[in-house]
Design a protein around this motif. Structure first.
Motif, PDB file in Angstrom:
ATOM      1  N   CYS A 182      -4.408  83.356  -7.059  1.00  0.00           N
ATOM      2  CA  CYS A 182      -4.685  83.874  -8.321  1.00  0.00           C
ATOM      3  C   CYS A 182      -5.243  85.224  -8.645  1.00  0.00           C
ATOM      4  N   GLU A 206      -7.003  79.495  -6.334  1.00  0.00           N
ATOM      5  CA  GLU A 206      -5.829  79.478  -5.913  1.00  0.00           C
ATOM      6  C   GLU A 206      -5.211  78.072  -6.086  1.00  0.00           C
ATOM      7  N   THR A 233      -1.267  79.703  -3.625  1.00  0.00           N
ATOM      8  CA  THR A 233      -0.674  80.711  -4.413  1.00  0.00           C
ATOM      9  C   THR A 233      -2.104  81.427  -4.848  1.00  0.00           C
ATOM     10  N   VAL A 238       5.933  83.517  -8.425  1.00  0.00           N
ATOM     11  CA  VAL A 238       5.764  84.712  -7.374  1.00  0.00           C
ATOM     12  C   VAL A 238       7.228  84.469  -6.725  1.00  0.00           C
ATOM     13  N   ARG A 239       7.801  83.453  -6.656  1.00  0.00           N
ATOM     14  CA  ARG A 239       9.035  83.251  -5.794  1.00  0.00           C
ATOM     15  C   ARG A 239      10.167  84.133  -6.488  1.00  0.00           C
ATOM     16  N   LEU A 288       3.206  78.405 -10.663  1.00  0.00           N
ATOM     17  CA  LEU A 288       2.834  79.746  -9.788  1.00  0.00           C
ATOM     18  C   LEU A 288       3.576  79.947  -8.647  1.00  0.00           C
ATOM     19  N   HIS A 289       3.866  79.070  -8.009  1.00  0.00           N
ATOM     20  CA  HIS A 289       4.878  79.232  -6.793  1.00  0.00           C
ATOM     21  C   HIS A 289       6.227  79.669  -7.185  1.00  0.00           C
TER      22      HIS A 289
END
Length: 213
Positions: free
Chosen positions: A98, A88, A96, A157-158, A153-154
């Motif tokens: 993985c 993560e 987040t 996914v946002r 990554l944040h």
């Protein structure tokens, strides 16, 4: 006759020009579907902006996202050229998770035999981590730190549900601290390792079953 859906794109995000050079000079023959290498610029704010902008376009709206580049190892015994596969990524906004970490580890071992692959949480920072701060971050359970992966990554996914992962190459470790990032251009092996990992990224991408609209 059944038409096979087109593979969703892969967005590989890195911060530095030297990282992008390594990725672009690697073997891209195993790609399954469109691959974009995005240089975000340094720091979490730059990564956030660049990834958000890239995923807003129709070509990459459903892309899987993999953050990569160099990082600082936190655990004793890490060496330049080691690999970190994040389970993560973490920053002040939380973690987040993985996807496909076990597959990534297996494929990285195949792509760069002899290199040590570490797994665990990858934490984010808004500055280059030095000296005693390493111990503080290690105490949180993180095994490595960089400035862009968590933000990348944040942001990914946002922008919509999608597979995400982070793979970093250690250039800076407790017993091997860099004086400046330019040292990477010298004899450190991280550049060659990063150039060699593309086949593992492509196998990770190939394994994904992305929902199609």
């Amino acid at each position: 006759m059944t038409n096979t859906p087109a593979a969703a794109p892969l967005l590989i995000a890195c911060a530095l020009g030297i990282e992008r050079l390594a990725l672009r000079s690697g073997d891209r023959g195993g790609a399954d579907g469109p691959v974009t290498v995005l240089r975000t610029g340094m720091g979490p704010l730059a990564a956030d902006r660049a990834v958000t902008r890239a995923l807003a376009g129709p070509a990459l709206s459903e892309a899987a996202v993999l953050a990569t580049g160099f990082c600082a190892g936190l655990a004793p015994g890490m060496h330049p050229g080691d690999l970190v596969v994040a389970e993560e990524t973490r920053d002040a906004r939380g973690g987040t998770p993985c996807v496909g970490t076990e597959l990534l580890v297996k494929e990285l071992v195949r792509a760069v035999p002899g290199r040590t692959v570490h797994t665990g949480p990858l934490t984010g920072s808004d500055h280059v981590v030095r000296g005693p701060e390493r111990s503080d971050l290690l105490a949180t359970g993180a095994i490595a730190v960089d400035m862009e992966s968590a933000a990348t990554l944040h942001s990914a996914v946002r922008a919509g549900a999608r597979p995400v992962a982070a793979v970093r190459v250690v250039v800076d470790a407790p017993e091997h601290e860099l004086v400046r990032i330019g040292t990477v251009r010298g004899g450190i092996s991280a550049f060659r390792v990063l150039r060699a990992v593309l086949p593992a990224f492509f196998e990770w991408h190939r394994s994904l079953l992305l929902p199609r609209r």
